[in-house]
Design a protein around this motif. Structure first.
Motif, PDB file in Angstrom:
ATOM      1  N   ILE A 110      87.148  27.347 -61.732  1.00  0.00           N
ATOM      2  CA  ILE A 110      86.779  26.315 -60.766  1.00  0.00           C
ATOM      3  C   ILE A 110      88.034  25.750 -60.100  1.00  0.00           C
ATOM      4  O   ILE A 110      88.063  25.506 -58.897  1.00  0.00           O
ATOM      5  N   LEU A 111      89.082  25.566 -60.892  1.00  0.00           N
ATOM      6  CA  LEU A 111      90.348  25.037 -60.370  1.00  0.00           C
ATOM      7  C   LEU A 111      91.071  26.120 -59.570  1.00  0.00           C
ATOM      8  O   LEU A 111      91.271  27.230 -60.046  1.00  0.00           O
ATOM      9  N   HIS A 112      91.441  25.770 -58.340  1.00  0.00           N
ATOM     10  CA  HIS A 112      92.262  26.663 -57.527  1.00  0.00           C
ATOM     11  C   HIS A 112      93.709  26.433 -57.947  1.00  0.00           C
ATOM     12  O   HIS A 112      94.399  25.546 -57.457  1.00  0.00           O
ATOM     13  N   MET A 113      94.170  27.265 -58.863  1.00  0.00           N
ATOM     14  CA  MET A 113      95.454  27.031 -59.512  1.00  0.00           C
ATOM     15  C   MET A 113      96.567  27.817 -58.827  1.00  0.00           C
ATOM     16  O   MET A 113      96.325  28.671 -57.982  1.00  0.00           O
ATOM     17  N   ASN A 114      97.784  27.489 -59.217  1.00  0.00           N
ATOM     18  CA  ASN A 114      98.939  28.240 -58.765  1.00  0.00           C
ATOM     19  C   ASN A 114      98.773  29.689 -59.240  1.00  0.00           C
ATOM     20  O   ASN A 114      98.734  29.949 -60.441  1.00  0.00           O
ATOM     21  N   PRO A 115      98.683  30.663 -58.324  1.00  0.00           N
ATOM     22  CA  PRO A 115      98.441  32.040 -58.751  1.00  0.00           C
ATOM     23  C   PRO A 115      99.659  32.723 -59.356  1.00  0.00           C
ATOM     24  O   PRO A 115      99.542  33.822 -59.910  1.00  0.00           O
ATOM     25  N   ASP A 116     100.806  32.074 -59.233  1.00  0.00           N
ATOM     26  CA  ASP A 116     102.058  32.709 -59.658  1.00  0.00           C
ATOM     27  C   ASP A 116     102.744  31.977 -60.799  1.00  0.00           C
ATOM     28  O   ASP A 116     103.973  32.004 -60.916  1.00  0.00           O
ATOM     29  N   PRO A 152      85.548  37.224 -60.432  1.00  0.00           N
ATOM     30  CA  PRO A 152      85.169  36.788 -61.776  1.00  0.00           C
ATOM     31  C   PRO A 152      85.865  37.677 -62.807  1.00  0.00           C
ATOM     32  O   PRO A 152      85.967  38.891 -62.625  1.00  0.00           O
ATOM     33  N   VAL A 153      86.327  37.065 -63.880  1.00  0.00           N
ATOM     34  CA  VAL A 153      87.215  37.765 -64.799  1.00  0.00           C
ATOM     35  C   VAL A 153      86.434  38.703 -65.725  1.00  0.00           C
ATOM     36  O   VAL A 153      85.552  38.269 -66.470  1.00  0.00           O
TER      37      VAL A 153
END
Length: 354
Positions: free
Chosen positions: A159-165, A132-133
């Motif tokens: 919630i969205l599993h986003m592109n981490p890069d 958590p940020v």
């Protein structure tokens, strides 16, 4: 050197040149870039273009920091990246200027250096979803604990599993912020960059790389970093007339984009050896004598930062940009002929090119 296509600002009516972007993609252009000032935003057009293209990367040049929180910037970037299939979005950020930040967005100018630093750190935490940020910054903190806070703010994870890069690039130009860009960003949208200026900026970049290594323990070099330059391109048989057509934009930026005491574009013109012209342009523009301000823009200044003339002159001028040290050159033009001649000059080839 790769090529990009810059779409600039919209005017009174939104005009998104989809056909031009598709042609650039077919020719092998690397990326397309949108911008925002105080009209249309930079992100929404890229979502539309994502649906009408297949591989070209989608960059914001720039998203203004005051326009959205770092969380919203990360959400917007991740959403368009996901819609585009992943790996296509570049989050280009910049601070804009106090007239827009305070006059349009109603945000304090504050300390842009630290705001950039906090903003990028928060976006990276959101992209990576490691926890958590939470962020205790000098300009931005999450959760918010300032004036008016309820105390109920809770650290959250996307919630969205986003592109981490998703890459983050910064549009900067002065010594402090260029060093910061090299330290914390993946790329630099180099304000004021023209052929021959890399030696001026290189010590700043190298200092930023050293700071990054000190902070992370991981070595960062020029090879890990993208420099993006930008050039206006105008295909014409009449060079003088072509240069003249580009002068109103310069007069606007040097003369009226920013306050008299704080105008980056004027400062950059002075740094490049055109101090007298820069002062004159601003004086005339702020006095309401805009046509005279346009006429005061030197041909030499336009020619230094643009490629104007017949195709042969543009191809010859391109060589200096190709040898400038930039990795990506964004073409600012609505002319199909300009897109074609620059692809030819750069030696782009694509099987799907017509």
């Amino acid at each position: 050197m790769k090529l990009g296509l810059s779409l600039g600002y919209s005017g009174a009516h939104l005009d998104l040149p989809v056909d031009l972007v598709q042609r650039a993609e077919a020719l092998g252009y690397d990326s397309v870039w949108t911008a925002e000032a105080y009209g249309s935003d930079a992100v929404t057009p890229l979502a539309f273009l994502a649906a009408h293209t297949k591989r070209i990367r989608l960059g914001t040049g720039i998203m203004q920091l005051a326009a959205r929180s770092p969380a919203n910037a990360a959400m917007s970037a991740a959403t368009v990246d996901a819609l585009a299939g992943g790996g296509r979005f570049i989050a280009g950020l910049g601070v804009s200027g106090p007239q827009i930040v305070e006059g349009w967005y109603g945000e304090p100018w504050g300390r842009p250096y630290y705001r950039l630093k906090d903003y990028v750190a928060i976006m990276r935490k959101i992209f990576r979803r490691e926890a958590p940020v939470e962020h205790a910054g000098r300009e931005i903190s999450l959760p918010y604990r300032g004036a008016g806070a309820t105390g109920l703010g809770k650290p959250l994870k996307s919630i969205l599993h986003m592109n981490p890069d998703i890459p983050i690039w910064l549009g900067t130009g002065n010594e402090a912020t260029v060093k910061l860009t090299a330290e914390i960003a993946d790329g630099w949208m180099a304000l004021g960059f023209v052929p021959g200026t890399l030696p001026e900026f290189l010590p700043w970049l190298e200092e930023g790389f050293r700071r990054a290594e000190k902070a992370t323990g991981r070595r960062k070099t020029r090879a890990d970093f993208t420099i993006q330059a930008s050039v206006q391109v105008e295909v014409t048989e009449d060079v003088r007339a072509g240069l003249a057509r580009l002068k109103p934009e310069v007069a606007l930026y040097v003369g009226g984009m920013g306050a008299r005491e704080k105008n980056f574009h004027k400062d950059m013109m002075i740094r490049r050896g055109f101090a007298e012209a820069a002062e004159r342009i601003q004086e005339l523009y702020l006095a309401g004598r805009k046509e005279e301000a346009v006429a005061a823009v030197p041909d030499e200044w336009i020619d230094q930062k643009s490629l104007v003339g017949p195709p042969a002159r543009i191809r010859a001028g391109y060589r200096a940009w190709a040898e400038s040290g930039a990795d990506l050159l964004t073409v600012r033009s609505r002319q199909p002929a300009a897109i074609e001649v620059m692809a030819e000059a750069a030696g782009l080839t694509r099987e799907d090119a017509a």
